[in-house]
Design a protein around this motif. Structure first.
Motif, PDB file in Angstrom:
ATOM      1  N   UNK A   1      34.008  43.768  69.349  1.00  0.00           N
ATOM      2  CA  UNK A   1      35.381  43.941  69.137  1.00  0.00           C
ATOM      3  C   UNK A   1      36.441  44.421  69.577  1.00  0.00           C
ATOM      4  N   UNK A   2      37.475  43.954  69.324  1.00  0.00           N
ATOM      5  CA  UNK A   2      39.309  43.722  70.266  1.00  0.00           C
ATOM      6  C   UNK A   2      39.859  45.607  69.418  1.00  0.00           C
ATOM      7  N   UNK A   3      39.231  45.572  69.186  1.00  0.00           N
ATOM      8  CA  UNK A   3      40.030  46.534  67.991  1.00  0.00           C
ATOM      9  C   UNK A   3      39.180  47.295  67.108  1.00  0.00           C
ATOM     10  N   UNK A   4      39.343  49.071  66.649  1.00  0.00           N
ATOM     11  CA  UNK A   4      39.225  49.818  65.567  1.00  0.00           C
ATOM     12  C   UNK A   4      39.434  49.580  64.387  1.00  0.00           C
ATOM     13  N   UNK A   5      39.128  48.356  63.052  1.00  0.00           N
ATOM     14  CA  UNK A   5      39.719  48.604  62.122  1.00  0.00           C
ATOM     15  C   UNK A   5      39.000  49.659  61.268  1.00  0.00           C
ATOM     16  N   UNK A   6      40.309  50.277  60.087  1.00  0.00           N
ATOM     17  CA  UNK A   6      40.203  51.846  59.093  1.00  0.00           C
ATOM     18  C   UNK A   6      39.013  51.220  57.689  1.00  0.00           C
ATOM     19  N   UNK A   7      39.021  49.766  58.241  1.00  0.00           N
ATOM     20  CA  UNK A   7      38.039  49.220  57.048  1.00  0.00           C
ATOM     21  C   UNK A   7      36.974  48.667  57.013  1.00  0.00           C
ATOM     22  N   UNK A   8      36.440  48.746  58.645  1.00  0.00           N
ATOM     23  CA  UNK A   8      35.051  47.911  58.732  1.00  0.00           C
ATOM     24  C   UNK A   8      33.664  48.277  58.381  1.00  0.00           C
TER      25      UNK A   8
ATOM     26  N   UNK B   1      31.611  51.564  58.916  1.00  0.00           N
ATOM     27  CA  UNK B   1      31.362  51.701  59.440  1.00  0.00           C
ATOM     28  C   UNK B   1      32.589  52.440  60.992  1.00  0.00           C
ATOM     29  N   UNK B   2      34.358  52.589  60.208  1.00  0.00           N
ATOM     30  CA  UNK B   2      34.489  52.692  61.223  1.00  0.00           C
ATOM     31  C   UNK B   2      34.296  53.504  62.446  1.00  0.00           C
ATOM     32  N   UNK B   3      34.027  54.815  62.243  1.00  0.00           N
ATOM     33  CA  UNK B   3      33.697  55.859  62.892  1.00  0.00           C
ATOM     34  C   UNK B   3      32.872  55.376  64.199  1.00  0.00           C
ATOM     35  N   UNK B   4      31.840  54.683  63.538  1.00  0.00           N
ATOM     36  CA  UNK B   4      30.639  54.402  64.319  1.00  0.00           C
ATOM     37  C   UNK B   4      30.993  53.472  65.483  1.00  0.00           C
ATOM     38  N   UNK B   5      31.736  52.897  65.607  1.00  0.00           N
ATOM     39  CA  UNK B   5      32.065  51.650  65.872  1.00  0.00           C
ATOM     40  C   UNK B   5      33.321  51.827  67.448  1.00  0.00           C
TER      41      UNK B   5
ATOM     42  N   UNK C   1      22.248  41.667  55.226  1.00  0.00           N
ATOM     43  CA  UNK C   1      23.062  42.520  55.945  1.00  0.00           C
ATOM     44  C   UNK C   1      25.011  41.569  56.096  1.00  0.00           C
ATOM     45  N   UNK C   2      25.983  42.060  55.530  1.00  0.00           N
ATOM     46  CA  UNK C   2      27.071  41.768  55.904  1.00  0.00           C
ATOM     47  C   UNK C   2      27.705  42.460  56.549  1.00  0.00           C
ATOM     48  N   UNK C   3      28.787  42.394  57.583  1.00  0.00           N
ATOM     49  CA  UNK C   3      29.485  43.057  58.667  1.00  0.00           C
ATOM     50  C   UNK C   3      30.393  42.648  58.210  1.00  0.00           C
ATOM     51  N   UNK C   4      31.440  43.351  57.906  1.00  0.00           N
ATOM     52  CA  UNK C   4      33.102  43.172  57.796  1.00  0.00           C
ATOM     53  C   UNK C   4      33.845  43.724  58.516  1.00  0.00           C
ATOM     54  N   UNK C   5      33.862  44.028  60.624  1.00  0.00           N
ATOM     55  CA  UNK C   5      34.217  44.754  61.046  1.00  0.00           C
ATOM     56  C   UNK C   5      35.996  45.248  60.539  1.00  0.00           C
ATOM     57  N   UNK C   6      36.604  43.835  60.210  1.00  0.00           N
ATOM     58  CA  UNK C   6      38.378  44.335  60.183  1.00  0.00           C
ATOM     59  C   UNK C   6      38.118  44.216  58.269  1.00  0.00           C
TER      60      UNK C   6
ATOM     61  N   UNK D   1      37.144  39.566  59.716  1.00  0.00           N
ATOM     62  CA  UNK D   1      35.798  38.538  59.938  1.00  0.00           C
ATOM     63  C   UNK D   1      33.984  38.611  59.350  1.00  0.00           C
ATOM     64  N   UNK D   2      33.403  37.706  59.765  1.00  0.00           N
ATOM     65  CA  UNK D   2      32.182  38.748  58.726  1.00  0.00           C
ATOM     66  C   UNK D   2      31.240  38.193  59.944  1.00  0.00           C
ATOM     67  N   UNK D   3      30.261  38.996  59.946  1.00  0.00           N
ATOM     68  CA  UNK D   3      28.661  38.902  60.509  1.00  0.00           C
ATOM     69  C   UNK D   3      28.550  39.165  60.016  1.00  0.00           C
ATOM     70  N   UNK D   4      27.242  37.974  59.384  1.00  0.00           N
ATOM     71  CA  UNK D   4      26.175  37.745  57.988  1.00  0.00           C
ATOM     72  C   UNK D   4      24.417  37.613  59.000  1.00  0.00           C
ATOM     73  N   UNK D   5      23.661  38.599  57.858  1.00  0.00           N
ATOM     74  CA  UNK D   5      22.103  38.325  58.935  1.00  0.00           C
ATOM     75  C   UNK D   5      21.985  36.718  59.354  1.00  0.00           C
ATOM     76  N   UNK D   6      21.485  36.157  60.240  1.00  0.00           N
ATOM     77  CA  UNK D   6      20.971  34.255  60.141  1.00  0.00           C
ATOM     78  C   UNK D   6      20.159  34.717  61.112  1.00  0.00           C
ATOM     79  N   UNK D   7      19.848  33.547  61.545  1.00  0.00           N
ATOM     80  CA  UNK D   7      18.511  33.104  62.777  1.00  0.00           C
ATOM     81  C   UNK D   7      19.000  33.768  64.252  1.00  0.00           C
TER      82      UNK D   7
END
Length: 802
Positions: free
Chosen positions: A61-68, A106-110, A139-144, A149-155
């Protein structure tokens, strides 16, 4: 393909239609993504039993988004760590037809730069809270945030079998553990662990049995570290770190009975074995150490006050020991205080028991099952809506929080089988004599109405309407030529006829009320044709009960009609707990009148006005017989309806006598019965807390919430004073009642926007009534002096001519 051992196939047409009807429109953007991206490792997920896998994903992550945000779900349990820090465990319990995904900020954990999420997923074999299912994690992580950006469960996720979880002893209530820490590398949940040698995850391809996800509506459970632990009779804080060698026993005590998990920091030689267990056997865990500093946390919680840590082998330094309670985040904002310290203590311990028994569901008991039964309410919501506040929802204070009730009603609807019956309990594969319980389904329909009148949530009523109609039609299809429903009796465990298939007064009374409730609900949501139908069927059933089950000689109702007296007698002689029940006699197929049949006929509004006094005469003198606790839920309401100060005091005497054993017990929690048999932490036993708030203090809602009305009708009996705060859907209602030599002084606080009807005892002739220092007017209505109050604070005094 894995095929769960369901009695009725999940993929049946009726089940699919039911699922579609329940969650129509509930699928959102996130759930549609999650549905397509289940992963696992190379293990065979088709076999029965426990499976354990660790998943890891590294991202920058280049920056932490409060809506992660992290969205996720797993069949069937998970624990999440972000950058080595514990985040949460889940999901909430679910019917396989209606799973719900968790969503959390999860913004406070990033952190800027490299981040790691590690998820331990357990596909546990079935318990009282878990249904068998194929394994899968999504799972779906949306850090922004939602548009980034979307980080999905995959291979691309890393996966490894969690090999430290070994074969465990089975328990219905909790998940026992047998862990060998040597079988997994240390620190695999941390952000710096090297997972490059782990295999990549595998996409789950066959999703036929994976029902569509919807967003979890329940708030996350609250985790609280329990202070003041005792080890071998002394405060734990002054003894740790503590060296334990082979054969040592630590007796650990909590300050209060709790639903909690174990957390321990250890330093050990490899292969040392710790056993953790309690005398009731719910906690029965084993942990084998690896070398060096390590941490053990049990995944599940256990209902517990005392337990043993036993060093079976090796030398271990116990650096820290914690017990962490994990329950629904209720705040106990109601209160009760009176001139009787015993009653005050009972209220305190019963409301605490509700907190213990509120997890991701109302549990029936904490020491035996932890199962969501439909008859957990009543009395669970009665006590909730008068004493508890839940977490705020979209800025709204959730007084009388109905979310646990809603989920219980929804999960029960999802348990419906193709023939129309819903199960008596949810989220389990249990099929035995209690798989279906006919009266529980009537509790369910009544619960739907109670929820609606507490919230005004029409959308939910529409959601469960089809299951409600199917269940009621199942009953209607079982009417005999007398127009009565022939099915199993139960209602309460002390009912002399429970388990008997018959045309019972108790069950038919409950079915009448369920039909009437459905007619009301149908009209509310515009299902007018079905509403008229159910109203008509309700009146037909009420007429049949009064025609065929009325006993003119005794002036009350026969308890049942049976086709085969000999078969009935044989069954009743063999039934469970028969020694705790009255033995009934039969004449020409009719079972003699019983207290239970009469009280249910009155409570469920089957008795015509012309017969009501006759039935009450039959009940008088039988109030304080040895019945099970839940019988008193119904009988106390009818006793209070008498409007007699003497009867009000009798109720308090009965509570003092029957709940005293609970206070004398070490746990001081609500019991299932007031005799020694049964659970010692059970939802049934909490019911006096409701009556203390709603009848002794006297505050209860008057009709649906949209009426914005409450009743304030104190029933002190012989108490010199009683005061407290009663929770309503409109907020807190503070009251204070103090008896004088000639009457009573009081203060009441009516919430904003609400009108109240103040009712005061009218057994004696009125002398004077003052309200806010001015002479007031009272009308005598139905044996009470009555006046209306608008929002605001009031003080007053009533005096009588003795």
């Amino acid at each position: 393909m894995y095929k769960p051992n369901f009695r009725v196939a999940y993929a049946g047409i009726v089940s699919l239609l039911l699922t579609a009807s329940l969650f129509a429109g509930a699928q959102d953007r996130v759930s549609r993504i999650l549905d397509k991206n289940y992963i696992w490792n190379v293990q065979d997920t088709t076999k029965r039993g426990d499976l354990h896998v660790v998943f890891r994903k590294n991202f920058k992550l280049a920056a932490i988004n409060a809506s992660a945000t992290l969205n996720m779900f797993a069949y069937n349990r998970f624990a999440v760590f972000i950058n080595g820090k514990y985040l949460m465990r889940g999901p909430v319990r679910f019917e396989n037809k209606g799973p719900g995904y968790a969503s959390i900020n999860i913004s406070s954990y990033l952190k800027k730069g490299n981040n790691t999420i590690a998820v331990i997923v357990h596909r546990f074999d079935h318990t009282g809270q878990i249904m068998a299912h194929e394994a899968g994690f999504t799972a779906l992580i949306e850090p922004d945030g939602a548009k980034g950006r979307q980080i999905k469960t995959d291979a691309g996720w890393k996966a490894a079998t969690e090999q430290s979880y070994l074969t465990r002893p089975f328990a219905w209530s909790s998940i026992r553990e047998n862990v060998d820490a040597r079988k997994m590398p240390a620190g695999y949940t941390s952000g710096i662990f090297n997972d490059q040698k782990w295999a990549n995850a595998v996409m789950v391809k066959n999703l036929q049995n994976f029902a569509p996800l919807h967003k979890q509506e329940l708030p996350f459970q609250q985790e609280t570290v329990i202070g003041n632990l005792i080890i071998n009779g002394k405060p734990a804080a002054g003894q740790l770190p503590l060296t334990i060698k082979k054969g040592d026993t630590l007796k650990v005590s909590l300050p209060d009975y709790s639903q909690a998990y174990v957390s321990a920091d250890l330093d050990s030689e490899p292969g040392a074995v710790l056993r953790m267990f309690d005398k009731d056997g719910e906690l029965n865990n084993s942990y084998t150490t690896r070398s060096g500093v390590q941490h053990y946390t049990s995944f599940d919680t256990y209902g517990i006050k005392h337990f043993i840590i036993y060093a079976e082998s090796g030398n271990i330094k116990l650096n820290q020991l914690k017990m962490v309670e994990r329950v629904y985040p209720f705040k106990r904002v109601g209160s009760f205080e009176s001139s009787d310290p015993m009653l005050n203590k009972i209220w305190d311990r019963l409301t605490r028991s509700l907190q213990i028994l509120s997890e991701d569901a109302y549990d029936d008991c904490a020491d035996r099952e932890r199962v969501e039964w439909m008859d957990c309410d009543p009395p669970a919501f009665d006590v909730t809506r008068t004493t508890m506040q839940g977490p705020d929802l979209n800025g709204k204070k959730m007084y009388a929080d109905a979310r646990l009730l809603k989920e219980m009603l929804r999960r029960t609807a999802l348990s419906q089988q193709p023939d129309g019956r819903v199960k008596a309990h949810t989220c389990s594969d249990r099929w035995d004599i209690h798989g279906y319980m006919e009266d529980r389904t009537c509790d369910w329909v009544e619960g739907v109405r109670r929820y609606y009148e507490s919230t005004g949530d029409k959308a939910f009523i529409k959601e469960v309407w089809l299951p409600v109609t199917k269940q009621l039609n199942w009953f209607l299809a079982r009417r005999t030529e007398r127009g009565l429903v022939k099915a199993r009796e139960w209602e309460v465990s002390s009912n002399p006829l429970c388990y008997l298939v018959c045309e019972g007064t108790g069950l038919n009374s409950f079915i009448y009320k369920a039909l009437a409730d459905a007619a009301y609900l149908g009209k509310e949501i515009g299902q007018n044709k079905e509403a008229v139908f159910f109203a008509g069927e309700a009146e037909k059933l009420r007429a049949a009960i009064n025609k065929h089950l009325w006993d003119k000689t005794s002036g009350t109702y026969y308890s049942a009609y049976v086709d085969d007296e000999d078969a009935a007698k044989k069954l009743l002689a063999k039934k469970i707990l028969s020694d705790k029940r009255k033995q009934v006699s039969f004449t020409n197929g009719y079972a003699e009148p019983t207290f239970e049949a009469a009280i249910f006929a009155v409570d469920q509004q089957v008795v015509p006005a012309a017969r009501l006094d006759s039935v009450k005469r039959f009940l008088n003198g039988k109030w304080d017989k040895p019945y099970c606790f839940m019988t008193y839920y119904y009988s106390f309401k009818q006793m209070y309806a008498e409007g007699s100060n003497q009867t009000d005091e009798k109720i308090l005497d009965m509570i003092r006598e029957r709940w005293k054993l609970m206070l004398d017990h070490d746990w001081q929690t609500a019991w299932e019965h007031y005799y020694e048999d049964g659970s010692k932490v059970h939802i049934y036993g909490i019911l006096p807390a409701y009556f203390f708030s709603s009848y002794v203090l006297g505050v209860r809602t008057d009709g649906p919430v949209w009426n914005k009305k409450i009743i304030i009708d104190p029933r002190l009996g012989s108490l010199k004073y009683a005061n407290g705060v009663v929770i309503t859907e409109f907020g807190k209602v503070a009251v204070n009642w103090v008896k004088t030599k000639t009457g009573m002084k009081f203060t009441v606080d009516v919430p904003k926007g609400v009108t109240a009807q103040l009712k005061l005892n009218a057994e004696d002739k009125l002398a004077d009534f003052y309200l806010n220092n001015e002479k007031g007017d009272l009308k005598k209505i139905a044996g009470r002096y009555v006046t209306d109050l608008h929002s605001g604070k009031y003080s007053g005094e009533i005096t009588y001519i003795h």
